[in-house]
Motif scaffolding. Sequence first.
Motif, PDB file in Angstrom:
ATOM      1  N   TRP A  62       0.857  -1.126   0.226  1.00 21.78           N
ATOM      2  CA  TRP A  62       0.073   0.117   0.071  1.00 21.78           C
ATOM      3  C   TRP A  62       0.877   1.250  -0.135  1.00 21.78           C
ATOM      4  CZ3 TRP A  62      -4.676   1.476  -1.084  1.00 21.78           C
ATOM      5  CH2 TRP A  62      -5.115   2.590  -0.372  1.00 21.78           C
ATOM      6  N   GLN A  63       0.743   2.049  -1.028  1.00 20.39           N
ATOM      7  CA  GLN A  63       1.775   3.437  -1.120  1.00 20.39           C
ATOM      8  C   GLN A  63       3.083   3.112  -0.983  1.00 20.39           C
ATOM      9  OE1 GLN A  63      -0.299   6.185  -2.133  1.00 20.39           O
ATOM     10  NE2 GLN A  63      -2.173   5.210  -1.659  1.00 20.39           N
ATOM     11  N   ILE A  70      -0.697  -5.584   1.481  1.00 19.83           N
ATOM     12  CA  ILE A  70      -2.118  -5.377   1.381  1.00 19.83           C
ATOM     13  C   ILE A  70      -2.777  -6.798   0.503  1.00 19.83           C
ATOM     14  CG2 ILE A  70      -2.553  -3.118   1.652  1.00 19.83           C
ATOM     15  CD1 ILE A  70      -2.748  -3.009  -1.455  1.00 19.83           C
ATOM     16  N   LYS A  95      -5.999  -3.052   5.858  1.00 20.39           N
ATOM     17  CA  LYS A  95      -5.521  -2.082   4.363  1.00 20.39           C
ATOM     18  C   LYS A  95      -6.059  -2.830   3.383  1.00 20.39           C
ATOM     19  CE  LYS A  95      -3.977   1.778   5.552  1.00 20.39           C
ATOM     20  NZ  LYS A  95      -4.462   3.077   5.289  1.00 20.39           N
ATOM     21  N   ALA A  99      -8.200  -0.960   0.637  1.00 19.40           N
ATOM     22  CA  ALA A  99      -7.658  -0.658  -0.834  1.00 19.40           C
ATOM     23  C   ALA A  99      -8.893  -1.265  -1.666  1.00 19.40           C
ATOM     24  CB  ALA A  99      -6.483  -1.408  -1.048  1.00 19.40           C
ATOM     25  N   SER A 139       2.917  -1.604  -5.925  1.00 22.78           N
ATOM     26  CA  SER A 139       2.259  -1.000  -4.724  1.00 22.78           C
ATOM     27  C   SER A 139       0.659  -0.394  -5.721  1.00 22.78           C
ATOM     28  CB  SER A 139       2.512   0.253  -4.116  1.00 22.78           C
ATOM     29  OG  SER A 139       3.704  -0.165  -3.191  1.00 22.78           O
TER      30      SER A 139
END
Length: 180
Positions: A62-63, A70, A95, A99, A139
């Motif tokens: 994630w990011q 995730i 998360k 997402a 990501s």
Amino acid sequence: MDLEHKFCRFDADITVVEGTKIEGYASLFGTCDQGNDVVAPGAYAGSLRRLSNEGRAVRMLWQHDPSQPIGVWHEVHEDKRGLYVKGQLLDSVAKGREAAALVAAGAIDGLSIGYRTLRSSKNDKGQRLLTELELWEVSLVTFPMLPSARVAAKGESPETETWSRLAQVLEGARRNMAGG
């Protein structure tokens, strides 16, 4: 060599199926990104082979946050178009659920690769041609650098999805400017 990131907007279509399964392209060959870089066909081949030989996998984050995996990429390979990924967001991870909801709502529509450049050169247009990369992760991100890979809902084409989302964004902005 530092870890670099290349962001890819889901214009090349990441498809979300059953709320958690995703697939599409994380990188497109021959496409110049906003950092003036172009990935050459075969740039990921050595890295993917090494990961496979070592029993390791490309991570889904994630990011780009290594503390926030995730999901898992079940398939990552090069084809004639680019770097194709197929995996699943984990709904057992908070998360991952977040997402999936953000992608489904159209609030997140970017992919980004985390990699280390092993070989590059300048092409005749002055762009950096990336010829060998060590791929670490792919990501889901808010702001991608390569505007040519997008998330699409099941059954939607990339063109339809892109124009539909653009229309929604513009309509939302118009409403906000008009005071509601």
